[in-house]
Motif scaffolding. Structure first.
Motif, PDB file in Angstrom:
ATOM      1  N   PRO A 105      -9.571  21.357  -6.500  1.00 27.21           N
ATOM      2  CA  PRO A 105      -8.412  21.712  -5.671  1.00 27.21           C
ATOM      3  C   PRO A 105      -7.147  21.783  -6.521  1.00 27.21           C
ATOM      4  CG  PRO A 105      -9.672  19.898  -4.710  1.00 27.21           C
ATOM      5  CD  PRO A 105     -10.175  20.080  -6.102  1.00 27.21           C
ATOM      6  N   PRO A 106      -6.070  22.353  -5.988  1.00 28.03           N
ATOM      7  CA  PRO A 106      -4.837  22.511  -6.767  1.00 28.03           C
ATOM      8  C   PRO A 106      -4.062  21.214  -6.983  1.00 28.03           C
ATOM      9  CG  PRO A 106      -4.541  23.376  -4.555  1.00 28.03           C
ATOM     10  CD  PRO A 106      -5.991  23.049  -4.692  1.00 28.03           C
ATOM     11  N   THR A 107      -4.484  20.134  -6.364  1.00 32.81           N
ATOM     12  CA  THR A 107      -3.893  18.823  -6.620  1.00 32.81           C
ATOM     13  C   THR A 107      -5.008  17.796  -6.626  1.00 32.81           C
ATOM     14  OG1 THR A 107      -2.389  17.101  -5.807  1.00 32.81           O
ATOM     15  CG2 THR A 107      -3.425  18.500  -4.155  1.00 32.81           C
ATOM     16  N   ILE A 108      -4.782  16.725  -7.349  1.00 33.52           N
ATOM     17  CA  ILE A 108      -5.787  15.662  -7.391  1.00 33.52           C
ATOM     18  C   ILE A 108      -5.581  14.666  -6.259  1.00 33.52           C
ATOM     19  CG2 ILE A 108      -4.631  13.928  -8.849  1.00 33.52           C
ATOM     20  CD1 ILE A 108      -7.322  14.083 -10.563  1.00 33.52           C
ATOM     21  N   PHE A 109      -4.465  14.811  -5.543  1.00 29.50           N
ATOM     22  CA  PHE A 109      -4.175  13.964  -4.383  1.00 29.50           C
ATOM     23  C   PHE A 109      -4.565  14.735  -3.122  1.00 29.50           C
ATOM     24  CE2 PHE A 109      -0.903  12.880  -7.606  1.00 29.50           C
ATOM     25  CZ  PHE A 109      -1.274  11.561  -7.854  1.00 29.50           C
ATOM     26  N   TYR A 110      -5.792  14.576  -2.678  1.00 32.26           N
ATOM     27  CA  TYR A 110      -6.226  15.349  -1.519  1.00 32.26           C
ATOM     28  C   TYR A 110      -7.231  14.564  -0.683  1.00 32.26           C
ATOM     29  CZ  TYR A 110     -10.516  16.274  -4.179  1.00 32.26           C
ATOM     30  OH  TYR A 110     -11.681  16.125  -4.889  1.00 32.26           O
ATOM     31  N   HIS A 111      -7.257  14.887   0.592  1.00 34.78           N
ATOM     32  CA  HIS A 111      -8.280  14.440   1.539  1.00 34.78           C
ATOM     33  C   HIS A 111      -9.275  15.586   1.617  1.00 34.78           C
ATOM     34  CE1 HIS A 111     -10.214  13.532   5.360  1.00 34.78           C
ATOM     35  NE2 HIS A 111      -9.441  12.499   5.615  1.00 34.78           N
ATOM     36  N   ILE A 167       0.835  -1.202   0.000  1.00 29.74           N
ATOM     37  CA  ILE A 167       0.000   0.000   0.000  1.00 29.74           C
ATOM     38  C   ILE A 167       0.870   1.253   0.000  1.00 29.74           C
ATOM     39  CG2 ILE A 167      -0.255   0.025   2.528  1.00 29.74           C
ATOM     40  CD1 ILE A 167      -2.848   1.212  -0.087  1.00 29.74           C
ATOM     41  N   ALA A 168       2.015   1.225   0.693  1.00 32.14           N
ATOM     42  CA  ALA A 168       2.911   2.387   0.687  1.00 32.14           C
ATOM     43  C   ALA A 168       3.546   2.560  -0.689  1.00 32.14           C
ATOM     44  CB  ALA A 168       3.986   2.234   1.759  1.00 32.14           C
ATOM     45  N   LEU A 169       4.044   1.475  -1.250  1.00 32.53           N
ATOM     46  CA  LEU A 169       4.669   1.557  -2.571  1.00 32.53           C
ATOM     47  C   LEU A 169       3.671   2.053  -3.614  1.00 32.53           C
ATOM     48  CD1 LEU A 169       6.719  -1.769  -2.516  1.00 32.53           C
ATOM     49  CD2 LEU A 169       7.674   0.543  -2.564  1.00 32.53           C
ATOM     50  N   ASP A 170       2.468   1.513  -3.573  1.00 34.44           N
ATOM     51  CA  ASP A 170       1.456   1.912  -4.551  1.00 34.44           C
ATOM     52  C   ASP A 170       1.072   3.377  -4.375  1.00 34.44           C
ATOM     53  OD1 ASP A 170      -0.654   1.051  -6.619  1.00 34.44           O
ATOM     54  OD2 ASP A 170      -1.871   1.966  -5.051  1.00 34.44           O
ATOM     55  N   THR A 171       0.955   3.821  -3.126  1.00 32.11           N
ATOM     56  CA  THR A 171       0.566   5.212  -2.861  1.00 32.11           C
ATOM     57  C   THR A 171       1.614   6.183  -3.384  1.00 32.11           C
ATOM     58  OG1 THR A 171      -0.729   4.571  -0.916  1.00 32.11           O
ATOM     59  CG2 THR A 171       0.011   6.863  -1.039  1.00 32.11           C
ATOM     60  N   TYR A 172       2.872   5.919  -3.084  1.00 30.22           N
ATOM     61  CA  TYR A 172       3.929   6.811  -3.564  1.00 30.22           C
ATOM     62  C   TYR A 172       4.077   6.727  -5.082  1.00 30.22           C
ATOM     63  CZ  TYR A 172       5.210   7.516   1.315  1.00 30.22           C
ATOM     64  OH  TYR A 172       5.192   7.847   2.649  1.00 30.22           O
ATOM     65  N   ALA A 173       3.822   5.552  -5.641  1.00 27.82           N
ATOM     66  CA  ALA A 173       3.889   5.414  -7.098  1.00 27.82           C
ATOM     67  C   ALA A 173       2.813   6.256  -7.779  1.00 27.82           C
ATOM     68  CB  ALA A 173       3.742   3.946  -7.493  1.00 27.82           C
ATOM     69  N   GLN A 174       1.656   6.395  -7.134  1.00 25.91           N
ATOM     70  CA  GLN A 174       0.597   7.239  -7.696  1.00 25.91           C
ATOM     71  C   GLN A 174       1.084   8.684  -7.826  1.00 25.91           C
ATOM     72  OE1 GLN A 174      -2.799   5.930  -8.205  1.00 25.91           O
ATOM     73  NE2 GLN A 174      -2.053   3.908  -7.612  1.00 25.91           N
ATOM     74  N   ILE A 175       1.783   9.164  -6.789  1.00 22.62           N
ATOM     75  CA  ILE A 175       2.291  10.540  -6.820  1.00 22.62           C
ATOM     76  C   ILE A 175       3.357  10.681  -7.901  1.00 22.62           C
ATOM     77  CG2 ILE A 175       3.447  12.343  -5.482  1.00 22.62           C
ATOM     78  CD1 ILE A 175       2.315  10.972  -2.953  1.00 22.62           C
ATOM     79  N   ILE A 176       4.231   9.700  -7.991  1.00 22.01           N
ATOM     80  CA  ILE A 176       5.288   9.737  -9.005  1.00 22.01           C
ATOM     81  C   ILE A 176       4.677   9.730 -10.402  1.00 22.01           C
ATOM     82  CG2 ILE A 176       7.201   8.409  -9.990  1.00 22.01           C
ATOM     83  CD1 ILE A 176       7.816   7.492  -7.085  1.00 22.01           C
ATOM     84  N   ASP A 177       3.611   8.977 -10.576  1.00 17.17           N
ATOM     85  CA  ASP A 177       2.910   8.964 -11.864  1.00 17.17           C
ATOM     86  C   ASP A 177       2.400  10.364 -12.198  1.00 17.17           C
ATOM     87  OD1 ASP A 177       0.452   8.827 -13.581  1.00 17.17           O
ATOM     88  OD2 ASP A 177       0.960   6.698 -13.656  1.00 17.17           O
ATOM     89  N   GLY A 178       1.782  11.013 -11.223  1.00 14.33           N
ATOM     90  CA  GLY A 178       1.200  12.334 -11.456  1.00 14.33           C
ATOM     91  C   GLY A 178      -0.308  12.319 -11.418  1.00 14.33           C
ATOM     92  N   LEU A 179      -0.899  11.155 -11.688  1.00 13.97           N
ATOM     93  CA  LEU A 179      -2.339  10.957 -11.582  1.00 13.97           C
ATOM     94  C   LEU A 179      -2.599   9.635 -10.880  1.00 13.97           C
ATOM     95  CD1 LEU A 179      -4.009  11.929 -15.005  1.00 13.97           C
ATOM     96  CD2 LEU A 179      -3.915  13.261 -12.898  1.00 13.97           C
ATOM     97  N   PRO A 180      -3.628   9.568 -10.042  1.00 13.45           N
ATOM     98  CA  PRO A 180      -3.988   8.273  -9.457  1.00 13.45           C
ATOM     99  C   PRO A 180      -4.656   7.395 -10.500  1.00 13.45           C
ATOM    100  CG  PRO A 180      -5.609   9.920  -8.844  1.00 13.45           C
ATOM    101  CD  PRO A 180      -4.534  10.648  -9.598  1.00 13.45           C
ATOM    102  N   THR A 181      -4.580   6.110 -10.297  1.00 16.59           N
ATOM    103  CA  THR A 181      -5.345   5.209 -11.153  1.00 16.59           C
ATOM    104  C   THR A 181      -6.829   5.376 -10.834  1.00 16.59           C
ATOM    105  OG1 THR A 181      -5.154   3.421  -9.538  1.00 16.59           O
ATOM    106  CG2 THR A 181      -3.465   3.535 -11.273  1.00 16.59           C
ATOM    107  N   ALA A 182      -7.670   4.889 -11.717  1.00 19.04           N
ATOM    108  CA  ALA A 182      -9.113   5.024 -11.514  1.00 19.04           C
ATOM    109  C   ALA A 182      -9.544   4.356 -10.210  1.00 19.04           C
ATOM    110  CB  ALA A 182      -9.859   4.415 -12.701  1.00 19.04           C
ATOM    111  N   GLU A 183      -8.994   3.187  -9.923  1.00 19.45           N
ATOM    112  CA  GLU A 183      -9.376   2.471  -8.704  1.00 19.45           C
ATOM    113  C   GLU A 183      -9.087   3.304  -7.465  1.00 19.45           C
ATOM    114  OE1 GLU A 183      -8.507  -1.798  -6.441  1.00 19.45           O
ATOM    115  OE2 GLU A 183      -7.286  -1.187  -8.159  1.00 19.45           O
ATOM    116  N   VAL A 184      -7.929   3.939  -7.430  1.00 20.35           N
ATOM    117  CA  VAL A 184      -7.556   4.769  -6.285  1.00 20.35           C
ATOM    118  C   VAL A 184      -8.320   6.090  -6.306  1.00 20.35           C
ATOM    119  CG1 VAL A 184      -5.648   6.057  -5.227  1.00 20.35           C
ATOM    120  CG2 VAL A 184      -5.289   3.712  -6.030  1.00 20.35           C
ATOM    121  N   GLY A 185      -8.449   6.684  -7.471  1.00 28.23           N
ATOM    122  CA  GLY A 185      -9.123   7.975  -7.571  1.00 28.23           C
ATOM    123  C   GLY A 185     -10.567   7.933  -7.122  1.00 28.23           C
TER     124      GLY A 185
END
Length: 391
Positions: free
Chosen positions: A189-195, A55-73
């Motif tokens: 919001p200014p990022t797509i990675f947000y709570h 879960i940590a690797l996948d989460t950081y990989a989403q940020i490195i990608d720049g967009l989350p995958t649909a499942e995560v988004g």
């Protein structure tokens, strides 16, 4: 009520104070490298164990990608993603994202991190094996995981094969079946990675990057990690030797919006995972912790900081205005957020002489609702309720 700002001007004054406090505390942070050996080793071990999880690797990989995958988004409340959005079509991580995450995680070091001096002192003064030690270790790891997420966002890898900025700034189009005067445009919001509850980038020391850090906590831990600060103090003004369990503030889809305390079993599993040693990473992990019906101790986000000081930092969320608070009190209460709702409904109908629907009886007989009822099940005379005949 006096704790809630009444006007936008009142809120502006509070925000200015929170901004100053946040930046002052940020400047005062110190490195954990001077911790004594047992405490430093415990912190390093705990962070390594978390970073070894998928879960940590996948989460950081989403940020490195720049967009989350649909499942995560889509696995987030108020995600503002629609059919045809770039995230909707982002089925898997782009090439290189996971590889960079696997390269980054093992290379971290203590000099990359900085913490509140009081947190470092409290951890250093706590004896290993005590609950104070465990609680402060959890806080340190949560802050570290947050900081790694903020750092990766600032490094701006963006290996995504597409226009990230266009996806982030996209505005949901009005559906044809909704009249223009009934459609309200939502500025993203200014990022797509947000709570959804942690978007105060105008207050945060690292700005938008801290928004990403809170999102990382939600993905990896199951919610932003917060604490009952008043209860951590003893009656004599010293630290409580038996602090309450930590809370999570989730933002996942189909998970409560309320700030929820971990059970003893959940917290112990987390501590056991943090402190597990060995030549290989732990083979199993309790992360993320998805709170559910068994977690009965919950607090409404609107009052958590303002009235109860349940938070990690008082500046992490702006207080709602008094009007916003009153609106929140009129929200429909579902059993997802208020597990006691089902038992209350059954009791109220019983006292009113109303018979339960047969479908509900079937679920009660099968035990399907046992988790949702929790300890409230003991208050119900189920034998009587289930043996009622149809009128």
């Amino acid at each position: 009520m006096e704790n809630f700002p009444r006007t936008s001007e009142d809120l502006d004054v509070i925000v200015a104070k929170l901004q100053q406090q946040a930046h002052d505390e940020h400047k005062a942070r110190i490195s954990p490298s001077k911790l004594n050996d047992p405490h430093r080793h415990a912190l390093v071990q705990a962070i390594n164990n978390v970073l070894s999880t998928e879960i940590a690797l996948d989460t950081y990989a989403q940020i490195i990608d720049g967009l989350p995958t649909a499942e995560v988004g889509f696995d987030r409340r108020s995600h503002h993603i629609w059919d045809g959005h770039a995230v909707d079509e982002h089925v898997e991580l782009c090439p290189g994202a996971m590889e960079k995450a696997r390269e980054f995680c093992p290379k971290w070091h203590l000099d990359m991190l900085a913490f509140n001096p009081q947190l470092i002192r409290d951890f250093r003064n706590a004896a290993p094996g005590t609950k104070v030690f465990a609680t402060r270790l959890i806080e340190l790891v949560a802050v570290a995981i947050h900081q790694f997420g903020a750092l990766l966002y600032q490094l701006d890898f963006r290996v995504h094969q597409g226009d990230v900025d266009a996806a982030v700034t996209a505005i949901e189009p009005r559906p044809d079946y909704i009249e223009p005067e009934l459609w309200g445009t939502i500025i993203p919001p200014p990022t797509i990675f947000y709570h959804i509850a942690y978007q105060c980038h105008d207050i945060y020391p690292e700005g938008v990057a801290d928004m990403v850090g809170y999102w990382v906590e939600d993905r990896i831990f199951g919610g932003v990690v917060v604490f009952d600060r008043p209860a951590e103090q003893g009656a004599d003004g010293n630290r409580n030797p038996n602090p309450p369990n930590i809370y999570l503030h989730p933002c996942r889809d189909r998970v409560t919006r309320r700030i929820t305390q971990l059970s003893d079993e959940q917290q112990q599993a987390l501590v056991d995972f943090f402190t597990k040693t060995g030549p290989e990473p732990p083979s199993s992990s309790p992360l993320p912790i998805i709170v559910g019906y068994k977690n009965r101790r919950r607090v409404d986000p609107e009052v958590a900081i303002v009235n109860l000081t349940i938070c990690r930092d008082v500046w992490e969320r702006k207080p709602p205005t008094l009007d916003e608070y009153f609106i929140s009190t009129r929200r429909p209460r579902s059993s997802l957020d208020y597990p006691e709702t089902l038992a209350f409904m059954i009791l109220a109908n019983g006292k009113a002489g109303n018979k339960l629907p047969e479908k509900l009886k079937d679920k009660l007989r099968s035990g399907e609702l046992d988790d949702e009822l929790g300890p409230d099940k003991k208050r119900l005379d189920l034998d009587k309720l289930l043996n009622e005949r149809k009128s």
